[in-house]
Design a protein around this motif. Structure first.
Motif, PDB file in Angstrom:
ATOM      1  N   GLU A  50       0.862  -1.182   0.000  1.00 22.00           N
ATOM      2  CA  GLU A  50       0.000   0.000   0.000  1.00 22.00           C
ATOM      3  C   GLU A  50       0.903   1.239   0.000  1.00 22.00           C
ATOM      4  OE1 GLU A  50      -3.524  -0.738   2.932  1.00 22.00           O
ATOM      5  OE2 GLU A  50      -1.843  -2.032   3.530  1.00 22.00           O
ATOM      6  N   ILE A  51       0.801   2.060  -1.040  1.00 20.49           N
ATOM      7  CA  ILE A  51       1.713   3.205  -1.151  1.00 20.49           C
ATOM      8  C   ILE A  51       1.099   4.499  -0.632  1.00 20.49           C
ATOM      9  CG2 ILE A  51       2.953   2.149  -3.072  1.00 20.49           C
ATOM     10  CD1 ILE A  51       1.551   4.227  -4.922  1.00 20.49           C
ATOM     11  N   GLY A  52      -0.111   4.428  -0.060  1.00 19.47           N
ATOM     12  CA  GLY A  52      -0.696   5.577   0.609  1.00 19.47           C
ATOM     13  C   GLY A  52      -0.770   6.804  -0.285  1.00 19.47           C
ATOM     14  N   SER A  53      -0.333   7.935   0.249  1.00 22.90           N
ATOM     15  CA  SER A  53      -0.494   9.203  -0.462  1.00 22.90           C
ATOM     16  C   SER A  53       0.424   9.383  -1.652  1.00 22.90           C
ATOM     17  CB  SER A  53      -0.325  10.367   0.513  1.00 22.90           C
ATOM     18  OG  SER A  53      -1.470  10.500   1.322  1.00 22.90           O
ATOM     19  N   LEU A  54       1.357   8.458  -1.889  1.00 23.98           N
ATOM     20  CA  LEU A  54       2.042   8.489  -3.174  1.00 23.98           C
ATOM     21  C   LEU A  54       1.042   8.327  -4.313  1.00 23.98           C
ATOM     22  CD1 LEU A  54       4.640   8.320  -1.498  1.00 23.98           C
ATOM     23  CD2 LEU A  54       5.500   6.646  -3.148  1.00 23.98           C
ATOM     24  N   TYR A  65     -12.137   5.912 -12.816  1.00 16.34           N
ATOM     25  CA  TYR A  65     -10.787   6.372 -12.502  1.00 16.34           C
ATOM     26  C   TYR A  65      -9.762   5.243 -12.537  1.00 16.34           C
ATOM     27  CZ  TYR A  65      -6.781   8.312 -10.079  1.00 16.34           C
ATOM     28  OH  TYR A  65      -5.502   8.697  -9.769  1.00 16.34           O
ATOM     29  N   GLU A  66     -10.095   4.095 -11.959  1.00  9.97           N
ATOM     30  CA  GLU A  66      -9.096   3.032 -11.918  1.00  9.97           C
ATOM     31  C   GLU A  66      -8.712   2.554 -13.307  1.00  9.97           C
ATOM     32  OE1 GLU A  66      -7.706  -1.031  -9.707  1.00  9.97           O
ATOM     33  OE2 GLU A  66      -9.745  -0.333  -9.361  1.00  9.97           O
ATOM     34  N   ILE A  96      -6.064  -0.299  -7.554  1.00 11.93           N
ATOM     35  CA  ILE A  96      -6.802   0.290  -6.439  1.00 11.93           C
ATOM     36  C   ILE A  96      -7.633  -0.780  -5.754  1.00 11.93           C
ATOM     37  CG2 ILE A  96      -8.642   1.911  -5.803  1.00 11.93           C
ATOM     38  CD1 ILE A  96      -7.540   3.809  -7.933  1.00 11.93           C
ATOM     39  N   ARG A  97      -8.335  -1.551  -6.525  1.00 13.57           N
ATOM     40  CA  ARG A  97      -9.116  -2.672  -5.992  1.00 13.57           C
ATOM     41  C   ARG A  97      -8.467  -3.967  -6.447  1.00 13.57           C
ATOM     42  NH1 ARG A  97     -12.266   1.548  -7.060  1.00 13.57           N
ATOM     43  NH2 ARG A  97     -13.821   2.171  -5.507  1.00 13.57           N
ATOM     44  N   LEU A  98      -8.316  -4.893  -5.509  1.00 13.65           N
ATOM     45  CA  LEU A  98      -7.582  -6.122  -5.767  1.00 13.65           C
ATOM     46  C   LEU A  98      -8.520  -7.297  -5.984  1.00 13.65           C
ATOM     47  CD1 LEU A  98      -4.793  -5.820  -3.037  1.00 13.65           C
ATOM     48  CD2 LEU A  98      -4.702  -5.089  -5.425  1.00 13.65           C
ATOM     49  N   SER A  99      -8.124  -8.191  -6.887  1.00 14.33           N
ATOM     50  CA  SER A  99      -8.814  -9.468  -7.013  1.00 14.33           C
ATOM     51  C   SER A  99      -8.433 -10.333  -5.811  1.00 14.33           C
ATOM     52  CB  SER A  99      -8.387 -10.164  -8.304  1.00 14.33           C
ATOM     53  OG  SER A  99      -7.021 -10.551  -8.228  1.00 14.33           O
ATOM     54  N   TRP A 107     -12.996   6.865  -4.529  1.00 17.11           N
ATOM     55  CA  TRP A 107     -12.246   6.708  -5.777  1.00 17.11           C
ATOM     56  C   TRP A 107     -10.906   6.026  -5.546  1.00 17.11           C
ATOM     57  CZ3 TRP A 107     -15.416  10.782  -4.778  1.00 17.11           C
ATOM     58  CH2 TRP A 107     -16.399  11.078  -5.725  1.00 17.11           C
ATOM     59  N   GLY A 108     -10.369   6.155  -4.375  1.00 19.36           N
ATOM     60  CA  GLY A 108      -9.074   5.553  -4.069  1.00 19.36           C
ATOM     61  C   GLY A 108      -7.881   6.353  -4.533  1.00 19.36           C
TER      62      GLY A 108
END
Length: 395
Positions: free
Chosen positions: A91-95, A224-225, A243-246, A273-274
């Motif tokens: 998880e890269i957070g605000s990057l 967006y993704e 953003i969303r993982l399988s 939106w992520g």
């Protein structure tokens, strides 16, 4: 999202960096160029980093004058041998915000929108609250954290983040964002009050990044993704950013620790939106992002363009922190990322054709400081290789 209250944190961060680099420059001024491989230096920095209290493991990616390095050290879980690998998803957070800024820079170059557009052009319904004394919020204000929007929506999250290291914080964040969708975001956006003239004051806003993602969806008529994944795949060879993982991808997600809690904690909850803090990526993906940034090109150049200057040393581009006046580093571009179970930094230093990405699977009040020290050490050693102390550093 950011791991600590950000306006205060940035001030401490930049003050610390400038003080540290002044010392490093003094130490480098008379040194000889080292002959050993840079990979050895990175190994040593990684090993020193995980000796810090509470840190379990780290991964580092470096691109230096076309040479590429990836290093993983430590064990992901306490008492369980198992270091991170190239397949580990972080998880890269605000990057994530710099990715949104890159997409917006591309949209500007494609003339899909303009930086001075009133953000309400892209919203359904009336938002008379998104202005101050007749001056509307504009896209450039979102990108430069000068909109006056709160850090997070709903606003009660900002109270939770004020005591980020409290062990209850991950649980409380999960509770707030359970089922919180785009309709909820727009409902809360209607209630926002702007208390300052847009474009004047720095006030970090993840909510502003979420709004950027919505605007991109409107102008491209795509979610967006899919926009993000398509652009990163084609422009930066980042095939794994999500953003969303399988279900299969979720198994690759790094375990992580919040503050001083010895028990692994849950991932960052999903935001509408992520775009502000939900991107996950492998270290090889982030190395490709470093290469993309260092290669320049029209989109990168636009994304690095100053949109707001706050003083002689600190300005903002398309979500990028731009730091100047640093004798050792020169002008550079940086961002911190933090979620409840990981923190990271990215640095782009054109002076050395150098990009650095550092991430650890622990998130506490001293994590960022430890990573900053690691980055400073790497820059010091690279500067010594180039005998920077003997050269004119005014450029």
């Amino acid at each position: 999202m950011q791991a600590t209250p950000t306006s205060a944190r940035n001030k401490r961060w930049f003050a610390c960096l400038l003080a540290c680099t002044a010392l490093l420059a003094t130490r480098c001024s008379g040194g000889n160029v080292p002959t050993r491989d840079l990979g050895t230096d990175i190994d040593e920095v990684a090993a020193t980093l995980i000796e810090q209290p509470l840190l379990h493991s780290t991964s580092i990616a470096v691109v230096y004058r076309g040479k590429e390095f990836i290093r993983h050290r430590g064990d992901m879980e306490t008492g369980k041998p198992g270091p991170p690998t190239d397949a580990t998803r972080y998880e890269i957070g605000s990057l994530s915000k710099t990715l949104a800024g890159t997409l917006m820079a591309n949209a500007v170059l494609e003339r899909k929108l303009g930086l001075d557009d009133d953000v309400r052009m892209y919203l359904d319904g009336a938002y008379p609250n998104l202005e101050y004394q007749g001056e509307p919020l504009r896209i450039r204000h979102l990108l430069s954290h000068t909109s006056g929007l709160p850090n997070m929506l709903p606003e009660r999250v900002n109270t939770l983040l004020a005591d980020f290291t409290d062990r209850r914080t991950p649980r409380d964040l999960n509770a707030v964002y359970a089922g919180y969708g785009k309709a909820d975001f727009f409902r809360d956006l209607h209630a926002v009050e702007i208390h300052q003239s847009p474009g004047k004051e720095y006030a970090y806003s993840s909510a502003g990044t979420q709004l950027v993602a919505h605007i991109l969806e409107v102008v491209y008529q795509r979610d967006y993704e899919s926009l993000l994944r398509g652009f990163l795949r084609d422009a930066a060879a980042m095939t794994g950013a999500r953003i969303r993982l399988s279900d299969a991808e979720a198994h690759q997600l790094a375990v992580g620790y919040h503050s001083d809690n010895p028990v692994p904690t849950t991932p960052m909850p999903q935001l509408p939106w992520g775009a502000s803090g939900n991107v996950t990526a492998s270290v090889p993906d982030m190395l490709n992002y470093l290469k993309f940034q260092l290669a320049g090109g029209p989109v990168v150049t636009e994304s690095h363009r100053t949109l707001a200057r706050f003083d002689a040393e600190f300005s903002i581009g398309y979500f990028w922190n731009i730091v100047s006046g640093d004798r050792l580093k020169g002008v550079y571009y940086a961002h911190h990322g933090g979620v409840p179970r990981s923190q990271c930094y990215i640095y782009i230093l054109p002076r050395y054709d150098l990009g650095i990405f550092v991430i650890t699977n622990q998130s506490g009040d001293q994590t960022a400081h430890a990573m900053e020290a690691a980055i400073d050490t790497l820059v010091e050693r690279i500067a010594a290789r180039e005998n920077v102390g003997a050269r004119d550093l005014s450029r």
